[in-house]
Design a protein around this motif. Structure first.
Motif, mmCIF file in Angstrom:
data_model
loop_
_atom_site.group_PDB
_atom_site.id
_atom_site.type_symbol
_atom_site.label_atom_id
_atom_site.label_comp_id
_atom_site.label_asym_id
_atom_site.label_seq_id
_atom_site.Cartn_x
_atom_site.Cartn_y
_atom_site.Cartn_z
ATOM 1 N N ASN A 173 -42.805 -100.359 -75.407
ATOM 2 C CA ASN A 173 -41.849 -101.454 -75.282
ATOM 3 C C ASN A 173 -42.466 -102.787 -75.689
ATOM 4 O OD1 ASN A 173 -39.099 -102.142 -74.333
ATOM 5 N ND2 ASN A 173 -40.197 -103.391 -72.841
ATOM 6 N N ILE A 174 -43.754 -102.979 -75.330
ATOM 7 C CA ILE A 174 -44.449 -104.217 -75.701
ATOM 8 C C ILE A 174 -44.640 -104.303 -77.214
ATOM 9 C CG2 ILE A 174 -46.653 -105.446 -75.537
ATOM 10 C CD1 ILE A 174 -46.835 -104.372 -72.638
ATOM 11 N N VAL A 175 -45.084 -103.199 -77.801
ATOM 12 C CA VAL A 175 -45.270 -103.166 -79.257
ATOM 13 C C VAL A 175 -43.944 -103.412 -79.966
ATOM 14 C CG1 VAL A 175 -45.871 -101.692 -81.220
ATOM 15 C CG2 VAL A 175 -47.287 -101.653 -79.162
ATOM 16 N N ALA A 176 -42.889 -102.769 -79.454
ATOM 17 C CA ALA A 176 -41.569 -102.922 -80.073
ATOM 18 C C ALA A 176 -41.065 -104.362 -79.956
ATOM 19 C CB ALA A 176 -40.582 -101.971 -79.408
ATOM 20 N N SER A 177 -41.272 -104.975 -78.783
ATOM 21 C CA SER A 177 -40.799 -106.347 -78.571
ATOM 22 C C SER A 177 -41.542 -107.338 -79.454
ATOM 23 C CB SER A 177 -40.984 -106.733 -77.094
ATOM 24 O OG SER A 177 -40.256 -105.879 -76.258
ATOM 25 N N THR A 178 -42.828 -107.070 -79.670
ATOM 26 C CA THR A 178 -43.645 -107.970 -80.488
ATOM 27 C C THR A 178 -43.233 -107.933 -81.953
ATOM 28 O OG1 THR A 178 -45.510 -107.650 -78.989
ATOM 29 C CG2 THR A 178 -46.000 -108.565 -81.164
ATOM 30 N N ASN A 179 -42.865 -106.735 -82.424
ATOM 31 C CA ASN A 179 -42.573 -106.560 -83.854
ATOM 32 C C ASN A 179 -41.100 -106.317 -84.151
ATOM 33 O OD1 ASN A 179 -45.471 -106.215 -85.190
ATOM 34 N ND2 ASN A 179 -45.501 -105.184 -83.205
ATOM 35 N N LEU A 180 -40.287 -106.222 -83.084
ATOM 36 C CA LEU A 180 -38.846 -105.960 -83.217
ATOM 37 C C LEU A 180 -38.574 -104.666 -83.984
ATOM 38 C CD1 LEU A 180 -37.508 -109.577 -83.951
ATOM 39 C CD2 LEU A 180 -37.620 -108.365 -81.761
ATOM 40 N N LYS A 181 -39.439 -103.676 -83.740
ATOM 41 C CA LYS A 181 -39.262 -102.362 -84.370
ATOM 42 C C LYS A 181 -39.246 -101.316 -83.256
ATOM 43 C CE LYS A 181 -41.267 -103.681 -88.818
ATOM 44 N NZ LYS A 181 -42.259 -103.388 -89.869
ATOM 45 N N PHE A 182 -38.125 -101.314 -82.529
ATOM 46 C CA PHE A 182 -38.011 -100.455 -81.355
ATOM 47 C C PHE A 182 -37.940 -98.980 -81.726
ATOM 48 C CE2 PHE A 182 -36.730 -104.574 -79.825
ATOM 49 C CZ PHE A 182 -37.230 -104.613 -78.527
ATOM 50 N N LEU A 183 -37.196 -98.656 -82.763
ATOM 51 C CA LEU A 183 -37.058 -97.252 -83.154
ATOM 52 C C LEU A 183 -38.407 -96.645 -83.498
ATOM 53 C CD1 LEU A 183 -35.338 -94.789 -83.788
ATOM 54 C CD2 LEU A 183 -34.952 -95.726 -86.096
ATOM 55 N N GLU A 184 -39.185 -97.332 -84.314
ATOM 56 C CA GLU A 184 -40.490 -96.819 -84.724
ATOM 57 C C GLU A 184 -41.437 -96.654 -83.527
ATOM 58 O OE1 GLU A 184 -38.809 -99.030 -88.302
ATOM 59 O OE2 GLU A 184 -38.830 -99.215 -86.126
ATOM 60 N N SER A 185 -41.414 -97.632 -82.636
ATOM 61 C CA SER A 185 -42.306 -97.583 -81.474
ATOM 62 C C SER A 185 -41.990 -96.397 -80.568
ATOM 63 C CB SER A 185 -42.210 -98.884 -80.674
ATOM 64 O OG SER A 185 -42.715 -99.968 -81.420
ATOM 65 N N PHE A 186 -40.713 -96.182 -80.335
ATOM 66 C CA PHE A 186 -40.358 -95.090 -79.430
ATOM 67 C C PHE A 186 -40.430 -93.727 -80.107
ATOM 68 C CE2 PHE A 186 -38.643 -98.684 -77.032
ATOM 69 C CZ PHE A 186 -39.214 -98.406 -75.796
ATOM 70 N N ILE A 187 -40.345 -93.684 -81.413
ATOM 71 C CA ILE A 187 -40.637 -92.436 -82.125
ATOM 72 C C ILE A 187 -42.105 -92.068 -81.919
ATOM 73 C CG2 ILE A 187 -40.962 -91.420 -84.420
ATOM 74 C CD1 ILE A 187 -38.389 -92.815 -85.290
ATOM 75 N N ALA A 188 -42.979 -93.057 -82.047
ATOM 76 C CA ALA A 188 -44.411 -92.827 -81.845
ATOM 77 C C ALA A 188 -44.692 -92.361 -80.416
ATOM 78 C CB ALA A 188 -45.192 -94.106 -82.149
ATOM 79 N N ALA A 189 -44.072 -93.030 -79.438
ATOM 80 C CA ALA A 189 -44.262 -92.637 -78.037
ATOM 81 C C ALA A 189 -43.742 -91.219 -77.802
ATOM 82 C CB ALA A 189 -43.549 -93.621 -77.112
ATOM 83 N N GLY A 190 -42.622 -90.894 -78.425
ATOM 84 C CA GLY A 190 -42.045 -89.564 -78.277
ATOM 85 C C GLY A 190 -42.983 -88.476 -78.777
ATOM 86 N N PHE A 191 -43.637 -88.732 -79.907
ATOM 87 C CA PHE A 191 -44.580 -87.749 -80.447
ATOM 88 C C PHE A 191 -45.760 -87.529 -79.497
ATOM 89 C CE2 PHE A 191 -42.797 -88.457 -84.835
ATOM 90 C CZ PHE A 191 -42.459 -87.134 -85.047
ATOM 91 N N ILE A 192 -46.226 -88.600 -78.868
ATOM 92 C CA ILE A 192 -47.358 -88.474 -77.943
ATOM 93 C C ILE A 192 -46.952 -87.663 -76.713
ATOM 94 C CG2 ILE A 192 -48.992 -89.705 -76.474
ATOM 95 C CD1 ILE A 192 -48.823 -92.045 -78.447
ATOM 96 N N TYR A 193 -45.799 -87.995 -76.125
ATOM 97 C CA TYR A 193 -45.322 -87.234 -74.966
ATOM 98 C C TYR A 193 -45.093 -85.765 -75.329
ATOM 99 C CZ TYR A 193 -44.502 -91.285 -71.908
ATOM 100 O OH TYR A 193 -44.670 -92.387 -71.098
ATOM 101 N N TRP A 194 -44.533 -85.539 -76.485
ATOM 102 C CA TRP A 194 -44.267 -84.178 -76.951
ATOM 103 C C TRP A 194 -45.574 -83.404 -77.102
ATOM 104 C CZ3 TRP A 194 -42.100 -82.679 -82.423
ATOM 105 C CH2 TRP A 194 -41.727 -81.333 -82.412
ATOM 106 N N GLY A 195 -46.571 -84.052 -77.696
ATOM 107 C CA GLY A 195 -47.870 -83.411 -77.885
ATOM 108 C C GLY A 195 -48.518 -83.052 -76.553
ATOM 109 N N LEU A 196 -48.454 -83.973 -75.591
ATOM 110 C CA LEU A 196 -49.021 -83.709 -74.267
ATOM 111 C C LEU A 196 -48.304 -82.556 -73.575
ATOM 112 C CD1 LEU A 196 -49.489 -87.374 -72.988
ATOM 113 C CD2 LEU A 196 -51.307 -85.776 -73.620
ATOM 114 N N THR A 197 -46.992 -82.494 -73.758
ATOM 115 C CA THR A 197 -46.217 -81.405 -73.166
ATOM 116 C C THR A 197 -46.603 -80.058 -73.759
ATOM 117 O OG1 THR A 197 -44.348 -82.887 -72.754
ATOM 118 C CG2 THR A 197 -43.887 -80.528 -72.762
ATOM 119 N N ILE A 198 -46.793 -80.013 -75.069
ATOM 120 C CA ILE A 198 -47.196 -78.768 -75.737
ATOM 121 C C ILE A 198 -48.569 -78.320 -75.238
ATOM 122 C CG2 ILE A 198 -47.882 -77.783 -77.964
ATOM 123 C CD1 ILE A 198 -45.679 -79.508 -79.247
ATOM 124 N N ILE A 199 -49.487 -79.272 -75.094
ATOM 125 C CA ILE A 199 -50.833 -78.943 -74.583
ATOM 126 C C ILE A 199 -50.747 -78.397 -73.164
ATOM 127 C CG2 ILE A 199 -53.052 -79.924 -73.893
ATOM 128 C CD1 ILE A 199 -52.731 -81.914 -76.229
#
Length: 236
Positions: A189-215
């Protein structure tokens, strides 16, 4: 609108810096919840006088209300209680000197304890009573029978449920951002607010959560395979 693919990688690297906080807010409450849940499950199973009613109320409340409410109640309520007790007994403790993370960990631990107690309870009662009777017949007491026979089987059968709880609390840790704990969702949310690129930021966060879940699911499969080897005729 176009997606900035390069910024997804930039956000990914920034969000990854908050991974230790996310794991801390996940693992510590689950460890504390493990101890709380086991104690509560045994109290309820053996209907310990006076404590069984308290245990039932605890499980009912924490499973029947949202975790975000637990965090808010403890975040706003505990400081008032601490200041009141400190003033009454002249301890000289101020609630504002206590790290916010401690309140979050307390709330998550109590929530985890309630959910894990049900997992323990269902796992323990799934073990046939005949095994307890057999343990008594060879001279074991209740503690020995529980620790050597019942609990190992109950734990092995409960591994998939433990995994679900871990994944659930991994995702639930994102709630901590509402009380200024910078975990991965907060970092996104901080990264997205700083750069106004919310979609990209939460896509990145989603990949990390997904990866942790798979592990987590992979590790759970391996642990379950080893823990339940006795059902297939021995360790492989």
């Amino acid at each position: 609108m176009t997606i900035d693919i390069l910024f997804i990688w930039t956000a990914f690297k920034e969000i990854l810096k908050a991974l230790p906080t996310t794991l801390f807010l996940t693992i510590i409450p689950l460890f504390a919840g493990f101890l709380i849940g086991l104690a509560v499950a045994l109290i309820r199973i053996y209907k310990v006088k006076y404590l069984a009613g308290v245990a039932n109320g605890y499980v009912s409340f924490f499973r029947g209300t949202p975790i975000i409410m637990h965090i808010m109640l403890i975040y706003f309520g505990f400081p008032l209680l601490i200041d009141l007790i400190s003033a009454k007994f002249d301890w000289g403790i101020q609630s504002n000197s206590i790290p916010i993370s401690l309140f979050v960990l307390t709330a998550l631990s109590l929530s985890a304890g309630a959910y894990l107690s049900e997992i323990f309870r269902s796992g323990i009662i799934s073990v046939s009573t005949g095994q307890m009777e057999a343990a008594y017949s060879v001279g074991m007491n209740t503690f020995q029978a529980m620790t050597r026979i019942v609990l190992p089987q109950a734990m092995a059968q409960s591994i998939p449920n433990f995994t679900n709880i871990f994944i659930g609390f991994l995702h639930t840790s994102s709630i901590a951002f509402i009380v200024s704990q910078k975990e991965m969702t907060g970092a996104a949310n901080i990264v997205a607010s700083t750069n106004l690129k919310f979609l990209e930021s939460f896509i990145a966060a989603g990949f990390i959560y997904w990866g942790l879940t798979i592990i987590a699911e992979g590790l759970s499969f391996l642990i379950e395979k080893k823990a339940t080897a006795y059902n297939r005729g021995g360790v492989q």
